[in-house]
Design an enzyme around this catalytic site. Structure first.
Site, short mmCIF file in Angstrom:
data_model
loop_
_atom_site.label_atom_id
_atom_site.label_comp_id
_atom_site.label_asym_id
_atom_site.label_seq_id
_atom_site.Cartn_x
_atom_site.Cartn_y
_atom_site.Cartn_z
N GLU A 1 0.85 -1.18 0.00
CA GLU A 1 0.00 0.00 0.00
C GLU A 1 0.89 1.24 0.00
OE1 GLU A 1 -3.70 2.10 2.43
OE2 GLU A 1 -2.84 0.26 3.20
N GLY B 1 3.17 2.26 10.51
CA GLY B 1 2.99 1.63 11.80
C GLY B 1 2.65 0.17 11.65
N ASN C 1 -2.86 -6.20 5.56
CA ASN C 1 -2.94 -7.24 4.52
C ASN C 1 -3.85 -8.38 4.97
OD1 ASN C 1 -0.53 -5.94 3.22
ND2 ASN C 1 0.40 -6.72 5.08
N HIS D 1 -6.93 -1.61 15.26
CA HIS D 1 -7.13 -0.90 13.99
C HIS D 1 -6.90 -1.84 12.80
CE1 HIS D 1 -6.92 2.69 11.31
NE2 HIS D 1 -6.11 1.91 10.62
N GLU D 2 -5.77 -2.53 12.81
CA GLU D 2 -5.47 -3.40 11.67
C GLU D 2 -6.43 -4.58 11.59
OE1 GLU D 2 -3.60 -2.02 9.65
OE2 GLU D 2 -2.71 -0.57 11.02
N GLU E 1 -9.82 4.31 6.15
CA GLU E 1 -9.00 4.76 7.27
C GLU E 1 -9.79 5.59 8.28
OE1 GLU E 1 -6.40 3.43 7.92
OE2 GLU E 1 -5.64 2.65 6.02
#
Length: 878
Positions: free
Chosen positions: A129, A268, A272, A304-305, A327
């Site tokens: 990304e 950070g 994926n 978050h991920e 985001e």
């Protein structure tokens, strides 16, 4: 694309992709000197495209070496395709659907940009990304081309025993000292979500059982020496998975969820599909090496991920202009998760402090852009606080306007309707409008208009009728994309307090809090039958990302600090009071008048310190003076010297008059027991270290001893680093050097802790700090190729140590420009992000403006400047 004529990409020019890729099969032969990549793409023309006759064009970086190109089993001749710096075009004819095979040679060990496939610390890793996949092979590298991926990785078993990619492993084997693993991801994804990792890694494993009863294997891969730093991340992941099921109804969809910790990483972390790659600083933790704030940050980033699995992966963005679709929504989700895991008020304070000091500055500078930008030269420059943090505030406003039940209904509709698709912010807002019945057309201006709106509030009270009228006016300053702004929809949460601090009823229902939908340039709101003139508590919980102006007196602010039922506004009243006091003292300082701190500020802090019923975490936040960065944002012209001197003066005055209370707070909250990571223990450490900071401002020998004792006896990094930071700025040379040397000797083999050691010295308030930073550039602990170390030393000094970076001789500016030019050739992303402190050059005095401008022009005129840095520096100089 030349440096002097870079190509600008515009949202208005978006076209659907003329071709689609149904299936992608990748084969990697990882080697020490080069890697061979074979791709087999099952393709067809897009029936939704009106560009029926254009040739097939694939994105590809100029570093790719094409070895073979095959269509439907036939090798293409050299005259049937064309390669340029941006990709490959197939000029020959072919039937459809068709299969295209491509073999490319790449050299990951020479890839210093850390985009695409690179090799670092003996490990292969990817970061795709936004547009890194084109550094791996020729492909339709755009988010609206989604394909089912199968990936086979071949490598030396001895050197790379762990081979990972997206999805689930479906086959493996070994031959002649090399082994291979095939991974299959059943969910279509764009190339930016592709991931590959190969290395000598250890695995920590756990499991999670979903609400439907499926067992998910959780695997965290790290280097062997980091095995004892994994527990917190695993627990954070399980909390995140449970929370997403309970709050959003989202269940994980693969059999395995994997995280890999990487030392060299530009970002950070990266979401994926099924294989999250993390900067090691955002996942590895234990009490001896990790501060409380870092523990909380790791919990939030892991969440978050993971949340991206739905808000970003299952439903992704159509194009990079829609970046905030994934985001902004996901930052809002992780913020709510963190609020549920700890103190909601403290979390809100932290988020708003970041917004005000950094995102508002971005909105007011040359790089200002809407949450959904209209154009860009280099997309990596738009991974910004505006897209992330302001984007999250836009989602929060929708949540406020709809209420939690309707917002959940809207998010359910969004996930169901667009599962497996690449969509837009308009699609997201349309779902919210559909379930709520609200017309959100005007609300969407938050996505298309840049800048921070100003809201001016005034009021009137008619004692004879009990009628109170609140009048709001909104405006928004000019930004690079537009000078005139149409009114926004601004939700204003408010309460009204009587003379005793009681909440007044706002309507016949007896409600004491209300959200006003403020959507005109000027608007009045009337409240009837109030028994007295109220003190308004406006923008509760910071209900909109605006700058609010109301003529509060210092007495009113002191009153709100003591009585407001909204925790955020209690804190904010204290901030406003401190701002008023400091701004007046700055004016006095510049006029060479005597300085004296308003007793009301001291009394307000005294009351906060003395109130043992308050949450210590909240007290610590209320005792923190507004930052120099925030004070600078509020000034017409930033006087870094005056702001720094006055803020230090106020800090010392508070310490002198309240030293007994600060000592009591320190002793009462100092822990002598076993370390705990509970919310209560974190709060007590926060207040303890806040009190120690004030005591050290007195520069007394006994307080120096207190800091030394804490440094030497602490059993956790929070207390150790707090003491070290204070000692690093003290005037006692022996105490300072002894602490810094002791810390380094103890932790020199732990890279993440050493980064904190670098940052402590870079942020020190000492006249020789610039020389210290330049010396540390040559220290064995520093590595210009490691983004974490660059941020820890150069980024902290230039971005967080304003009074010493903004030296009047311009040496700080020359230093930063030199580092940017050095980095630009090897890692353009990091170089362009370091430009931040120079982008606000017009806000300073004439001498500093000239010095910064000269350095910006030197960067602009450098040979072979990357598009990343070129875009930032030219917009800054415009």
């Amino acid at each position: 694309m030349s440096k002097n004529n870079p190509r600008t990409i515009h949202l208005k020019d978006y076209r659907v992709p003329p071709f689609l890729i149904e299936r992608t099969a990748l084969h990697f032969e990882l080697g020490e000197k080069a890697t061979l990549v074979k791709s087999r793409l099952s393709m067809r023309r897009n029936p939704a495209s009106d560009e029926r006759d254009i040739p097939l064009r694939l994105h590809g970086d100029s570093s790719l070496v094409l070895r073979r190109l095959v269509v439907d089993g036939r090798d293409l001749n050299a005259d049937e395709y064309r390669i340029d710096d941006e990709g490959l075009e197939v000029t020959g004819s072919f039937t459809e659907p068709f299969e295209l095979e491509c073999v490319t040679l790449i050299k990951p060990q020479e890839n210093t940009s850390l985009e695409g496939l690179y090799r670092s610390n003996g490990m292969f890793c990817t970061q795709c990304e936004a547009e890194g996949f084109r550094k791996i092979t020729y492909y339709l590298d755009r988010p609206d081309v989604m394909s089912v991926f199968t990936t086979t990785i071949h490598a030396s078993r001895v050197d790379y025993p762990v081979l990972l990619s997206n999805g689930n492993p479906v086959a493996e084997g070994e031959q002649n000292g090399r082994h291979w693993v095939t991974w299959e991801d059943p969910f279509p994804k764009p190339a930016y979500l592709f991931a590959l990792v190969a290395g000598d890694l250890e695995k920590v494993e756990d499991r999670f059982v979903t609400r439907s009863g499926r067992e998910i294997a959780l695997r965290l891969f790290v280097e062997k020496q980091n095995l004892d730093k994994c527990d917190h991340a695993i627990e954070s992941l399980k909390k995140s998975m449970r929370w997403d099921e309970e709050v959003y109804g989202r269940e994980y969809d693969l059999d395995i969820f994997m995280i890999v910790a990487v030392d060299h990483f530009n970002m950070g972390a990266m979401e994926n599909k099924g294989l999250n790659i993390f900067n090691s600083s955002c996942v590895l933790a234990k009490p001896e090496t990790t501060t409380d704030s870092a523990f909380q940050r790791i919990e939030g980033i892991v969440a978050h991920e993971y949340f991206h699995n739905w808000s970003g992966n299952r439903v992704t963005c159509r194009d990079w202009f829609q970046l905030s679709l994934k985001e902004g929504f996901t930052v809002f989700r992780d913020s709510e998760f963190s609020a549920d895991m700890g103190s909601r008020t403290v979390k809100r304070i932290e988020d708003v402090a970041l917004l005000r000091t950094q995102q508002f500055a971005e909105d007011a500078g040359p790089m200002a852009h809407p949450v959904r930008p209209a154009s860009f030269i280099e997309i990596s420059n738009f991974y910004t606080l505006t897209v992330y943090e302001k984007g999250a505030e836009v989602v929060r406003m929708l949540h406020t306007l709809l209420g939690p039940e309707k917002f959940r209904e809207g998010s359910d509709l969004y996930f169901a309707r667009f599962d497996g698709q690449a969509v837009t912010t308009d699609d997201f807002v349309a779902c919210m409008a559909e379930v709520s019945g609200l017309d959100l057309t005007q609300f969407k201006r938050w996505y298309s208009q840049a800048g921070t709106p100003r809201v001016d509030a005034s009021d009137d009270y008619d004692a004879s009728t009990g009628r109170y009228t609140l009048t709001l006016k909104q405006s928004c300053p000019a930004t690079p994309e537009a000078s005139e702004k149409a009114p926004f929809v601004i939700p204003v949460a408010l309460g009204l307090l009587d003379e005793q601090g009681n909440e007044l009823a706002l309507d016949d229902s007896g409600a004491t809090s209300q959200v006003l939908s403020f959507d005109q340039a000027q608007q009045s709101f009337v409240f009837e039958n109030l028994p007295c003139r109220p003190v308004p508590s406006l923008l509760r919980g910071f209900s909109a990302p605006v700058i609010l102006s109301y003529p509060y007196s210092r007495d009113q602010l002191t009153f709100l600090m003591a009585h407001d039922s909204d925790g955020f506004n209690r804190w904010d009243a204290g901030q406003q009071l401190a701002v008023q006091v400091i701004q007046q003292l700055v004016a006095d300082y510049r006029a060479d008048r005597d300085l004296e701190v308003d007793q009301r500020l001291i009394t307000a802090y005294q009351q906060v310190l003395a109130d043992r019923s308050l949450d210590p975490a909240m007290v610590a936040k209320m005792l923190a003076l507004p930052s120099e960065a925030y004070l600078g944002q509020l000034a017409e012209e930033i006087d870094v010297d005056a702001i720094h001197h006055v803020r230090q003066f106020v800090r010392r005055a508070l310490a002198e008059q309240l030293q007994g209370l600060f000592m009591d707070a320190y002793r009462h909250n100092r822990s002598n027991g076993k370390f705990e990571l509970s919310a209560e223990a974190i709060a007590r450490r926060a207040l303890q270290n806040s009190a120690l900071g004030y005591l050290m401002a007195l520069e007394r020998p006994q307080d120096l001893v207190l800091a030394q004792e804490q440094f030497e006896t602490a059993d956790n990094m929070t207390d150790t680093l707090a003491a070290l930071s204070l000692l690093a700025s003290c005037d006692d040379d022996d105490a300072r050097e002894t602490a810094l040397e002791s810390f380094y000797n103890q932790w020199q083999h732990d890279a993440l802790v050493v980064n904190q050691w670098l940052s402590v010295q870079a942020s020190a308030d000492r006249p020789d700090v610039f020389d210290t930073v330049r010396g540390l550039m040559k220290h064995p602990a520093f590595d210009m190729g490691n983004p974490n170390k660059v941020r820890a030393l150069i980024g902290v000094f230039c971005g967080q140590n304003a009074v010493h970076f903004h030296r009047t001789d311009g040496a700080g500016y020359r230093f930063l420009a030199d580092q940017i030019l050095t980095l630009d050739a090897r890692n353009p992303q990091i170089a362009s992000r370091l430009l931040g402190p120079l982008t606000r050059w017009k806000r300073y005095d004439a001498k500093r403006r000239a010095l910064m401008q000269a350095e910006l022009e030197r960067i602009r005129d450098a040979d072979k400047l990357s598009p990343d840095s070129y875009e930032v520096v030219t917009k800054t100089l415009a």
